[in-house]
Motif scaffolding. Structure first.
Motif, PDB file in Angstrom:
ATOM      1  N   PHE A 151      40.779  14.036  21.975  1.00 16.07           N
ATOM      2  CA  PHE A 151      40.285  13.330  23.166  1.00 16.07           C
ATOM      3  C   PHE A 151      40.895  11.924  23.159  1.00 16.07           C
ATOM      4  O   PHE A 151      40.430  11.028  22.471  1.00 16.07           O
ATOM      5  CB  PHE A 151      38.753  13.250  23.132  1.00 16.07           C
ATOM      6  CG  PHE A 151      38.124  12.977  24.470  1.00 16.07           C
ATOM      7  CD1 PHE A 151      37.557  13.996  25.212  1.00 16.07           C
ATOM      8  CD2 PHE A 151      38.119  11.696  25.011  1.00 16.07           C
ATOM      9  CE1 PHE A 151      36.981  13.757  26.451  1.00 16.07           C
ATOM     10  CE2 PHE A 151      37.546  11.444  26.239  1.00 16.07           C
ATOM     11  CZ  PHE A 151      36.977  12.476  26.965  1.00 16.07           C
ATOM     12  N   ASP A 185      37.392  17.583  33.630  1.00 15.22           N
ATOM     13  CA  ASP A 185      36.345  16.562  33.567  1.00 15.22           C
ATOM     14  C   ASP A 185      35.272  16.925  32.559  1.00 15.22           C
ATOM     15  O   ASP A 185      34.135  16.462  32.659  1.00 15.22           O
ATOM     16  CB  ASP A 185      35.710  16.377  34.958  1.00 15.22           C
ATOM     17  CG  ASP A 185      36.687  15.787  35.956  1.00 15.22           C
ATOM     18  OD1 ASP A 185      37.553  15.000  35.529  1.00 15.22           O
ATOM     19  OD2 ASP A 185      36.611  16.123  37.149  1.00 15.22           O
ATOM     20  N   ASN A 186      35.614  17.737  31.573  1.00 10.30           N
ATOM     21  CA  ASN A 186      34.639  18.190  30.587  1.00 10.30           C
ATOM     22  C   ASN A 186      35.049  17.790  29.174  1.00 10.30           C
ATOM     23  O   ASN A 186      36.240  17.711  28.856  1.00 10.30           O
ATOM     24  CB  ASN A 186      34.490  19.721  30.640  1.00 10.30           C
ATOM     25  CG  ASN A 186      33.930  20.195  31.968  1.00 10.30           C
ATOM     26  OD1 ASN A 186      33.050  19.567  32.537  1.00 10.30           O
ATOM     27  ND2 ASN A 186      34.439  21.316  32.459  1.00 10.30           N
ATOM     28  N   LEU A 187      34.049  17.536  28.360  1.00  9.68           N
ATOM     29  CA  LEU A 187      34.234  17.391  26.921  1.00  9.68           C
ATOM     30  C   LEU A 187      34.011  18.758  26.288  1.00  9.68           C
ATOM     31  O   LEU A 187      32.983  19.389  26.519  1.00  9.68           O
ATOM     32  CB  LEU A 187      33.236  16.377  26.353  1.00  9.68           C
ATOM     33  CG  LEU A 187      33.082  16.344  24.828  1.00  9.68           C
ATOM     34  CD1 LEU A 187      34.379  15.862  24.173  1.00  9.68           C
ATOM     35  CD2 LEU A 187      31.908  15.465  24.417  1.00  9.68           C
ATOM     36  N   ARG A 194      35.509   9.352  22.313  1.00  6.74           N
ATOM     37  CA  ARG A 194      36.263   9.553  21.069  1.00  6.74           C
ATOM     38  C   ARG A 194      35.539   8.913  19.879  1.00  6.74           C
ATOM     39  O   ARG A 194      35.385   9.540  18.824  1.00  6.74           O
ATOM     40  CB  ARG A 194      37.664   8.976  21.217  1.00  6.74           C
ATOM     41  CG  ARG A 194      38.528   9.193  19.990  1.00  6.74           C
ATOM     42  CD  ARG A 194      39.938   8.654  20.204  1.00  6.74           C
ATOM     43  NE  ARG A 194      40.733   8.835  18.993  1.00  6.74           N
ATOM     44  CZ  ARG A 194      41.362   9.948  18.661  1.00  6.74           C
ATOM     45  NH1 ARG A 194      41.286  10.997  19.461  1.00  6.74           N
ATOM     46  NH2 ARG A 194      42.059  10.045  17.547  1.00  6.74           N
ATOM     47  N   ARG A 216      38.391  18.195  22.412  1.00  5.41           N
ATOM     48  CA  ARG A 216      39.442  17.993  23.401  1.00  5.41           C
ATOM     49  C   ARG A 216      38.823  17.750  24.770  1.00  5.41           C
ATOM     50  O   ARG A 216      37.622  17.949  24.969  1.00  5.41           O
ATOM     51  CB  ARG A 216      40.371  19.205  23.453  1.00  5.41           C
ATOM     52  CG  ARG A 216      39.757  20.442  24.038  1.00  5.41           C
ATOM     53  CD  ARG A 216      40.728  21.617  24.028  1.00  5.41           C
ATOM     54  NE  ARG A 216      40.228  22.768  24.759  1.00  5.41           N
ATOM     55  CZ  ARG A 216      39.419  23.688  24.280  1.00  5.41           C
ATOM     56  NH1 ARG A 216      38.982  23.591  23.018  1.00  5.41           N
ATOM     57  NH2 ARG A 216      39.023  24.705  25.031  1.00  5.41           N
ATOM     58  N   ARG A 217      39.665  17.323  25.663  1.00  6.22           N
ATOM     59  CA  ARG A 217      39.243  17.155  27.064  1.00  6.22           C
ATOM     60  C   ARG A 217      39.854  18.276  27.890  1.00  6.22           C
ATOM     61  O   ARG A 217      41.049  18.567  27.772  1.00  6.22           O
ATOM     62  CB  ARG A 217      39.705  15.801  27.599  1.00  6.22           C
ATOM     63  CG  ARG A 217      39.342  15.586  29.072  1.00  6.22           C
ATOM     64  CD  ARG A 217      39.570  14.160  29.508  1.00  6.22           C
ATOM     65  NE  ARG A 217      39.098  13.936  30.867  1.00  6.22           N
ATOM     66  CZ  ARG A 217      38.819  12.751  31.378  1.00  6.22           C
ATOM     67  NH1 ARG A 217      38.969  11.664  30.624  1.00  6.22           N
ATOM     68  NH2 ARG A 217      38.394  12.629  32.617  1.00  6.22           N
ATOM     69  N   GLU A 248      37.307   7.158  27.755  1.00  4.23           N
ATOM     70  CA  GLU A 248      36.133   7.472  28.569  1.00  4.23           C
ATOM     71  C   GLU A 248      34.881   6.860  27.952  1.00  4.23           C
ATOM     72  O   GLU A 248      34.577   7.066  26.783  1.00  4.23           O
ATOM     73  CB  GLU A 248      35.972   8.983  28.672  1.00  4.23           C
ATOM     74  CG  GLU A 248      34.928   9.436  29.676  1.00  4.23           C
ATOM     75  CD  GLU A 248      35.443   9.397  31.092  1.00  4.23           C
ATOM     76  OE1 GLU A 248      34.638   9.172  31.997  1.00  4.23           O
ATOM     77  OE2 GLU A 248      36.655   9.590  31.287  1.00  4.23           O
ATOM     78  N   LEU A 295      31.672  15.271  31.618  1.00  2.73           N
ATOM     79  CA  LEU A 295      31.730  13.858  31.231  1.00  2.73           C
ATOM     80  C   LEU A 295      30.850  12.994  32.124  1.00  2.73           C
ATOM     81  O   LEU A 295      30.405  11.922  31.705  1.00  2.73           O
ATOM     82  CB  LEU A 295      33.183  13.377  31.283  1.00  2.73           C
ATOM     83  CG  LEU A 295      34.126  14.000  30.247  1.00  2.73           C
ATOM     84  CD1 LEU A 295      35.575  13.629  30.558  1.00  2.73           C
ATOM     85  CD2 LEU A 295      33.737  13.540  28.854  1.00  2.73           C
TER      86      LEU A 295
END
Length: 424
Positions: free
Chosen positions: A303, A343-345, A278, A339-340, A307, A413
């Protein structure tokens, strides 16, 4: 990919062998029980059991994902030919109408094997056929069948033809599909290799240019510092302000040169910066907005998690590139949404420009595909796609229904976390 294709083909051979086992059992029962022709059940059953054991061993190897070579495929088909030869020897030799099943093994070998092993299989099958013409166990036919022997032979040949044709079409179709998938994968690898070589050349040029620019920038900085100490120049407020602006621009050029060298692996001793996803996105967007000053900029960072990640200059440059392209296409408005997703950005960059041509969307990320119509254009999105691919991510683009374009970057991520970025 060759091993994967050969494993798939071996699995097809296993499936074909199961059908052969079932077919042999059914045929033996019909001939021995219904037609009353005495067959040597014990040795013929031993061949069936051997094929079952071979299939089981092959399945174990496939499940272990062990590599499968051309030699192994050749041996598997060779064993099938020997098993067929033994069964034919025990049931009439060359007079058995199912002797045409040799062609099924030869056809599979022609598709699956290298040239030398395919021809070797032809020689073995030919030798088996020749041997069976003079050496075999004759079948004692019941008296009621002796008069219709020719008719029985024709019926057997018909059944053999239908069986071979029915097996060849689906299995050869699937084998060809596997081979086409392998060829497509190899073509993609060649294309990637060419693109990566292109990127390496561009990186070398960028690194060389950065080194070359370092000297004149340092000279300009020294001269400007001398000017700022000269009373005749500092006495003029307008000149002082302009010199301050010149110094700011020189410092910015130095920072850009340092960034190029850092992304080329020639860092100047700065420590690794650890942050959160973030905060990384917030800082990146703020840096870009301050340096570009877009007319209207909508930014939403959804997000929420904490993380952790390592600040990646290459990723920052990629996002800057996408934002710069959006600003050039749409000076009036740009929207960015973070956004999330699992398990991905996911970073979506939207603009209100003219959008992408269909040809650009069809060849997204190919070098020198651009609507800007100037030399060297089209490399930005090419670099974005390849850098994201190196990080395990993807890039997609589309035209928005209300006008403009949307470019979405999806990045795992795991490649950004401190545990998954040893190379950064």
């Amino acid at each position: 990919m060759r091993d994967t294709t050969d494993r798939k083909n071996l699995f097809l051979l296993v499936q074909l062998r199961w059908l052969a086992v079932v077919g042999q059992v059914v045929t033996i029962l019909i001939v021995h029980v219904q037609m009353g022709i005495a067959l040597p059940l014990q040795p013929m059953s031993a061949v069936v059991v051997f094929l079952i054991a071979l299939n089981t061993a092959s399945l174990v190897q496939i499940r272990r994902k062990s590599s499968v070579s051309n030699t192994q495929l050749f041996l598997e088909l060779l064993i099938d030919v020997f098993a067929l030869t033994v069964q034919l020897y025990l049931s009439g030799g060359a007079t058995n109408p199912f002797i045409s099943l040799y062609l099924l093994q030869v056809a599979l070998g022609a598709v699956l094997l290298e040239a030398w092993s395919a021809w070797a299989l032809v020689l073995v099958a030919t030798a088996g056929f020749t041997w069976l013409t003079g050496t075999y166990r004759a079948l004692p036919l019941p008296h009621q069948l002796e008069g219709g022997l020719f008719s029985l032979h024709i019926q057997g040949m018909f059944i053999c033809f239908v069986l071979a044709a029915s097996l060849l079409v689906p299995f050869l179709t699937q084998i060809n599909r596997n081979l086409r998938a392998r060829d497509a994968y190899l073509a993609e690898l060649r294309q990637r290799s060419m693109e990566e070589a292109h990127i390496v050349r561009m990186g070398l040029l960028a690194s060389g240019a950065a080194h070359e620019l370092g000297t004149p920038l340092a000279t300009l900085s020294v001269i400007l510092n001398d000017w700022r100490r000269m009373p005749a120049l500092t006495a003029d407020p307008d000149l002082s302000e302009e010199m301050a602006e010149m110094q700011s621009q020189i410092d910015r050029c130095k920072a850009i040169v340092s960034g190029i060298l850092l992304s080329s692996g020639e860092a100047r001793g700065e420590g690794t910066v650890r942050t959160t996803v973030r905060d990384f996105m917030d800082d990146l967007v703020e840096d870009w907005r301050c340096s570009r000053s877009p007319a209207r900029f909508d930014y939403e960072n959804a997000f929420r998690s904490k993380e952790r990640m390592i600040s990646d200059l290459a990723l920052k440059q990629v996002l800057f590139n996408v934002l710069d392209n959006a600003l050039e296409a749409s000076p009036g408005w740009i929207g960015v949404a973070v956004r999330r997703q699992g398990d991905n950005l996911v970073v979506a960059v939207n603009d209100a420009g003219p959008g992408f041509d269909d040809a650009i969307l069809a060849e997204l990320g190919k070098p020198y595909r651009s609507t800007k119509n100037r030399p060297g254009s089209g490399l930005g999105l090419f670099l974005v796609v390849n850098v994201l691919r190196k990080l395990g991510g993807t890039v997609s683009a589309k035209n928005r229904s209300g006008g403009g374009a949307s470019v979405t970057l999806t990045l795992p991520l795991s490649t950004l976390s401190p545990e998954g970025t040893d190379g950064h």
